[in-house]
Scaffold this motif. Structure first.
Motif, mmCIF file in Angstrom:
data_model
loop_
_atom_site.group_PDB
_atom_site.id
_atom_site.type_symbol
_atom_site.label_atom_id
_atom_site.label_comp_id
_atom_site.label_asym_id
_atom_site.label_seq_id
_atom_site.Cartn_x
_atom_site.Cartn_y
_atom_site.Cartn_z
ATOM 1 N N ALA A 118 0.830 -1.205 0.000
ATOM 2 C CA ALA A 118 0.000 0.000 0.000
ATOM 3 C C ALA A 118 0.867 1.259 0.000
ATOM 4 O O ALA A 118 0.563 2.245 -0.672
ATOM 5 C CB ALA A 118 -0.938 0.003 1.208
ATOM 6 N N LEU A 119 1.973 1.211 0.758
ATOM 7 C CA LEU A 119 2.913 2.339 0.795
ATOM 8 C C LEU A 119 3.544 2.549 -0.569
ATOM 9 O O LEU A 119 3.596 3.679 -1.076
ATOM 10 C CB LEU A 119 3.998 2.086 1.840
ATOM 11 N N ASP A 120 4.019 1.477 -1.203
ATOM 12 C CA ASP A 120 4.672 1.584 -2.513
ATOM 13 C C ASP A 120 3.712 2.128 -3.567
ATOM 14 O O ASP A 120 4.104 2.948 -4.410
ATOM 15 C CB ASP A 120 5.216 0.224 -2.948
ATOM 16 N N HIS A 142 -3.939 4.334 4.437
ATOM 17 C CA HIS A 142 -4.457 4.515 5.792
ATOM 18 C C HIS A 142 -5.465 3.425 6.166
ATOM 19 O O HIS A 142 -5.478 2.953 7.306
ATOM 20 C CB HIS A 142 -5.085 5.905 5.931
ATOM 21 N N LEU A 143 -6.297 3.019 5.203
ATOM 22 C CA LEU A 143 -7.268 1.959 5.495
ATOM 23 C C LEU A 143 -6.589 0.602 5.646
ATOM 24 O O LEU A 143 -7.028 -0.223 6.451
ATOM 25 C CB LEU A 143 -8.337 1.901 4.390
ATOM 26 N N ALA A 144 -5.517 0.373 4.883
ATOM 27 C CA ALA A 144 -4.759 -0.883 5.037
ATOM 28 C C ALA A 144 -4.187 -0.973 6.443
ATOM 29 O O ALA A 144 -4.253 -2.025 7.095
ATOM 30 C CB ALA A 144 -3.641 -0.949 3.997
ATOM 31 N N LEU A 145 -3.648 0.144 6.921
ATOM 32 C CA LEU A 145 -3.094 0.188 8.271
ATOM 33 C C LEU A 145 -4.177 -0.062 9.315
ATOM 34 O O LEU A 145 -3.999 -0.851 10.253
ATOM 35 C CB LEU A 145 -2.437 1.553 8.508
ATOM 36 N N HIS A 186 4.676 8.988 5.587
ATOM 37 C CA HIS A 186 4.147 7.643 5.358
ATOM 38 C C HIS A 186 5.254 6.591 5.497
ATOM 39 O O HIS A 186 5.040 5.522 6.072
ATOM 40 C CB HIS A 186 3.522 7.551 3.962
ATOM 41 N N THR A 187 6.420 6.909 4.947
ATOM 42 C CA THR A 187 7.548 5.963 5.009
ATOM 43 C C THR A 187 8.003 5.750 6.446
ATOM 44 O O THR A 187 8.235 4.608 6.888
ATOM 45 C CB THR A 187 8.729 6.471 4.155
#
Length: 232
Positions: A118-120, A142-145, A186-187
């Protein structure tokens, strides 16, 4: 010969859901903007369906706070609200930071892989000039987290907040925070989670949401100022 299966006839709920998703798409693409009067007849033509499912879809959107109904006048989209956007970001901070302890305590290699993907995707999207892609990938990160916490009620509430943000407020309002700043935050958030550093994760998430909120407020205040000058 095998008989052809009959195509299932759409129900009223199917048509309402189709209308709802179609109108949501128009919001997201800025084809419907804040403060606009909505003609459900026009929407029905654009969606190539009758007005009944369109009206039902508008009632659903009214419940979500995206439109309002004025007796004998019809439907209108809600205007941009500085108070509302402040409350949304403050509520987001409460929900997202409250989920971090559970996420960090139970995240495994599979969960980290999901979050890294999701970050990538977000890092790739923010380089693109297509602003709406950035909005989607930011939300998905954010939703994945949040989803990794497994807390269904908070996750669904967060989804509703993102709906309100990304359907009502345009990308040029929400994404005025410098790209490099968002990338870095985010990283760092991912790295703190991967290292099981709860304090670091909470701190950077609060900083991130606060930064985005601050820039969104500045953007809305500028828009309101420009409107007031035009009306003089």
């Amino acid at each position: 010969m095998e008989k052809k299966r009959k195509k299932k006839k759409k129900s009223k709920d199917d048509f309402t859901q189709e209308a709802y998703m179609g109108i949501r798409r128009m919001f997201f693409l800025n084809e419907i903007i804040p403060g606009q009067k909505i003609s459900y007849g026009d929407l029905a033509k654009r969606l190539e369906m009758s007005t009944t499912p369109v009206i039902q879809a508008l009632k659903r959107l009214e419940y979500q706070g995206l439109v309002r109904h004025e007796p004998n006048r019809g439907y209108y989209t809600e205007n941009i609200s500085l108070k509302e956007i402040m409350e949304i970001y403050e509520f987001r901070e409460l929900i997202e930071t409250s989920l971090l302890p559970k996420t960090i305590s139970q995240i495994d290699k599979k969960g980290l892989k999901i979050l890294k993907k999701a970050l990538d995707c977000h890092l790739d999207a923010v380089r693109d000039i297509y602003l709406k892609e950035r909005l989607l990938k930011d939300m998905e990160f954010h939703l994945a987290l949040a989803t990794l916490s497994g807390c269904t009620i908070q996750i669904n509430t967060l989804k509703s907040l993102f709906d309100l943000l990304y359907l009502k407020y345009r990308g040029n309002i929400l994404f005025v925070t410098p790209m490099d700043t968002v990338d870095s935050e985010h990283t760092k958030l991912y790295e703190y989670i991967a290292d099981s550093n709860l304090d670091g994760a909470v701190g950077i998430l609060k900083q991130h949401i606060s930064n985005v909120k601050e820039h969104a407020i500045i953007s809305i205040e500028r828009i309101n100022k420009e409107k007031s000058i035009k009306t003089i």
